[in-house]
Motif scaffolding. Structure first.
Motif, short mmCIF file in Angstrom:
data_model
loop_
_atom_site.label_atom_id
_atom_site.label_comp_id
_atom_site.label_asym_id
_atom_site.label_seq_id
_atom_site.Cartn_x
_atom_site.Cartn_y
_atom_site.Cartn_z
N VAL A 1 0.87 -1.17 0.00
CA VAL A 1 0.00 0.00 0.00
C VAL A 1 0.91 1.22 0.00
N GLY A 2 1.25 1.72 -1.18
CA GLY A 2 2.19 2.83 -1.26
C GLY A 2 3.50 2.46 -0.61
N SER A 3 3.97 3.34 0.26
CA SER A 3 5.21 3.08 0.99
C SER A 3 4.95 2.60 2.41
N ALA A 4 3.68 2.32 2.73
CA ALA A 4 3.31 1.95 4.10
C ALA A 4 3.84 0.57 4.46
N HIS A 5 3.92 0.33 5.76
CA HIS A 5 4.30 -0.98 6.30
C HIS A 5 3.02 -1.72 6.63
N SER A 6 2.88 -2.93 6.07
CA SER A 6 1.62 -3.66 6.18
C SER A 6 1.79 -4.98 6.91
N LEU A 7 0.74 -5.37 7.63
CA LEU A 7 0.67 -6.70 8.25
C LEU A 7 -0.10 -7.61 7.30
N VAL A 8 0.53 -8.71 6.91
CA VAL A 8 -0.02 -9.56 5.87
C VAL A 8 -0.02 -11.02 6.30
N LEU A 9 -1.10 -11.73 5.97
CA LEU A 9 -1.14 -13.18 6.08
C LEU A 9 -0.84 -13.75 4.69
N ASN A 10 0.32 -14.36 4.53
CA ASN A 10 0.74 -14.92 3.25
C ASN A 10 0.52 -16.43 3.28
N PHE A 11 -0.47 -16.91 2.55
CA PHE A 11 -0.83 -18.33 2.59
C PHE A 11 0.29 -19.23 2.08
N ALA A 12 1.17 -18.69 1.25
CA ALA A 12 2.28 -19.51 0.76
C ALA A 12 3.25 -19.86 1.88
N GLN A 13 3.20 -19.13 2.99
CA GLN A 13 4.08 -19.38 4.12
C GLN A 13 3.37 -20.09 5.27
N GLY A 14 2.13 -20.53 5.04
CA GLY A 14 1.36 -21.18 6.10
C GLY A 14 1.69 -22.64 6.28
N ALA A 15 1.22 -23.20 7.38
CA ALA A 15 1.35 -24.65 7.66
C ALA A 15 -0.05 -25.23 7.67
N PHE A 16 -0.36 -26.13 6.71
CA PHE A 16 -1.73 -26.60 6.52
C PHE A 16 -1.83 -28.11 6.64
N THR A 17 -3.05 -28.57 6.94
CA THR A 17 -3.38 -29.99 6.90
C THR A 17 -4.75 -30.14 6.25
N LEU A 18 -4.97 -31.28 5.62
CA LEU A 18 -6.28 -31.63 5.08
C LEU A 18 -6.96 -32.56 6.07
N ASN A 19 -8.19 -32.27 6.40
CA ASN A 19 -8.90 -33.01 7.43
C ASN A 19 -10.14 -33.68 6.86
N ALA A 20 -10.41 -34.90 7.36
CA ALA A 20 -11.58 -35.68 6.95
C ALA A 20 -11.61 -35.90 5.45
N LEU A 21 -10.43 -36.05 4.85
CA LEU A 21 -10.34 -36.23 3.41
C LEU A 21 -9.40 -37.39 3.10
N THR A 22 -9.89 -38.34 2.33
CA THR A 22 -9.06 -39.47 1.89
C THR A 22 -9.26 -39.64 0.38
N ILE A 23 -8.14 -39.61 -0.35
CA ILE A 23 -8.18 -39.80 -1.80
C ILE A 23 -7.26 -40.96 -2.13
N VAL A 24 -7.83 -42.00 -2.70
CA VAL A 24 -7.06 -43.20 -3.02
C VAL A 24 -5.97 -42.84 -4.04
N GLY A 25 -4.76 -43.23 -3.70
CA GLY A 25 -3.64 -43.03 -4.61
C GLY A 25 -3.00 -41.67 -4.54
N VAL A 26 -3.51 -40.78 -3.68
CA VAL A 26 -2.94 -39.44 -3.56
C VAL A 26 -2.62 -39.16 -2.09
N ASN A 27 -1.40 -38.79 -1.84
CA ASN A 27 -0.95 -38.51 -0.48
C ASN A 27 -1.37 -37.11 -0.06
N ASN A 28 -1.95 -36.98 1.15
CA ASN A 28 -2.42 -35.67 1.62
C ASN A 28 -1.30 -34.65 1.74
N THR A 29 -0.11 -35.11 2.15
CA THR A 29 1.02 -34.18 2.26
C THR A 29 1.37 -33.60 0.91
#
Length: 468
Positions: free
Chosen positions: A163-191
């Motif tokens: 935002v211009g030259s301002a200093h911003s607080l941001v949630l960057n999803f590319a830097q998050g730690a995630f898990t998939l819950n209640a999901l099972t896909i045959v042949g595909v690893n959740n990780t």
């Protein structure tokens, strides 16, 4: 403490009683968690085009294998298509990270193979969804009957330039730690799925802006120019989760993030944000600067906490000097008395009546005089949107004089209070404060709509966020 205790009246009384409640911070912005989630929802709507879902397609390759009973090599290809619901964010006291949950509304997978050279690198396959170079199998729907969801934690990062030259607080999803819950896909690893989703978040620049602080000197006053800030979360006794920006201007940042009020936001009065300004800045950079700029015959000087008053205040300097004489007695036996009085006066805060001027004097001599001066200078709001403004509306002063020369001294004092001082107080500019609130502090798609302002010691602006 019940939720009903989170009232404006209680907050003002506590600030008036405790005086400097910011504990060394120059300014503190308090926001209700639901307001911050509102900022995020606006950004989610923009990301999805108001579709109510975020549609993601990721394609990746794994392994390089020889073609059975033939010439050449192939790689296994997986395509995962998923619709995510709106993110639900939750802040936790004392933590600089946010938990997030997004329901999986729909999903499908499709497996395929593609011929590749022997030196093919699966990590760089760079295939598009439904890529025609792939021999695809049958599309398999994901079972969502168990209400699967994506959950994780995302840390708040401070970045500059969004935002211009301002200093911003941001949630960057590319830097998050995630898990998939209640999901099972045959042949595909959740990780593997999670890693692919994070890569998609990175390429699509999926991030959420919480707030920005502009460090530019927009008001022309260093005391109202941010130089640094910290993020904090607290949960109050009334159950309110408060997101805070603890701001340093020309002071020093304290080590503690605690401010000395129980309920920083009067939610019981329907308000969802407050801005608190340190009494040092209020008196030094607002009241005294504006009063003295009026060019009167006397001025104000700011004074730090002393004499049992635990906040900054201002005093008239030099003191007003009143002298004269009066006579009494009959025509043949009159007595003339001279008097000389130095009247100062301190400006302090009040819980609900703005600035207060008060002074009491008992003169000595053969004609003692008792003088009491009292005046109130309420602080008012006007305008809307970016044109909001703050002004002082002087009230009617009270002067009592007893013991001699009552009429003369009372008249002279009232004349000065109703003219010189009234004009000086009415001329105090709060533009630096409104610049700070509306231009140095920036919130995605929102502006602070100020509805209440008081100066119990530290300054309090309370209001709501409104769409601009």
């Amino acid at each position: 403490m019940p939720a009903s205790a989170a009232t404006l009246s209680n907050l003002l009384q506590q600030m008036y009683q405790n005086k400097e409640v910011l504990q060394g911070w120059d300014a503190v912005m308090n926001m209700l968690e639901s307001s911050v989630n509102g900022f995020f929802q606006l950004q989610w709507n923009r990301q999805t085009g108001n579709a109510g879902k975020l549609s993601i397609s990721v394609v990746w390759c794994e392994s390089v294998l020889p073609i059975p009973h033939g010439q050449g090599y192939f790689t296994n290809v997986t395509e995962f298509d998923v619709d995510l619901g709106a993110p639900l964010f939750q802040f936790t006291s004392g933590r600089s990270e946010v938990t997030v949950r997004q329901n999986i509304l729909r999903g499908s997978t499709c497996l395929g193979t593609m011929e590749v050279p022997a030196n093919f690198n699966p990590a760089t396959c760079n295939l598009a969804p439904h890529d025609p170079r792939v021999t695809w199998g049958k599309v398999q729907s994901v079972d969502v009957s168990q209400q699967p969801y994506l959950s994780g934690t995302v840390s708040l990062q401070q970045v500059q330039g969004l935002v211009g030259s301002a200093h911003s607080l941001v949630l960057n999803f590319a830097q998050g730690a995630f898990t998939l819950n209640a999901l099972t896909i045959v042949g595909v690893n959740n990780t593997t799925l999670v890693n692919q989703l994070k890569s998609w978040f990175a390429t699509q620049n999926i991030r959420y802006l919480l707030a920005s602080v502009d460090f530019q000197n927009l008001s022309g006053i260093p005391g109202l120019t941010p130089t640094a800030f910290r993020f904090n979360v607290l949960t109050t006794n009334a159950g309110n989760t408060i997101v805070q920006l603890l701001i340093t201007t020309n002071g020093s940042a304290p080590s503690s993030t605690v401010i000395n009020v129980n309920e920083p936001i009067p939610t019981a009065d329907g308000l969802n944000c407050t801005l608190m300004l340190n009494s040092r800045l209020l008196y030094q950079d607002v009241l005294v600067r504006g009063f003295n700029g009026h060019g009167g015959s006397f001025s104000l000087i700011p004074l730090g906490p002393n004499g049992g008053y635990n906040a900054w205040y201002a005093t008239i300097n030099p003191r007003m000097h009143f002298e004269g004489s009066f006579s009494y007695g009959n025509c043949c036996d009159r007595t003339t008395v001279t008097y000389s009085v130095y009247l100062g006066g301190n400006y302090t805060g009040t819980a609900t009546e703005g600035f207060a001027l008060s002074q009491e004097i008992h003169t000595q001599g053969n004609a003692p005089v008792d003088i009491t001066v009292s005046a109130r200078y309420p602080v008012r709001l006007s305008g809307s949107g970016p044109n909001q403004s703050i002004t002082i509306t002087p009230g009617t002063p009270s002067v009592t004089v007893s013991g001699g020369a009552e009429d003369e001294m009372k008249s002279r004092l009232e004349d000065i209070l109703n003219n010189n001082i009234r004009n000086a107080m009415a001329g105090v500019s709060f533009t630096p404060v409104t610049y700070f609130a509306l231009k140095n502090l920036l919130f995605p798609g929102n502006l602070i709509s100020m509805s209440q302002i008081q100066v119990p010691a530290d300054m309090l602006i309370a209001g709501n966020f409104s769409l601009t």
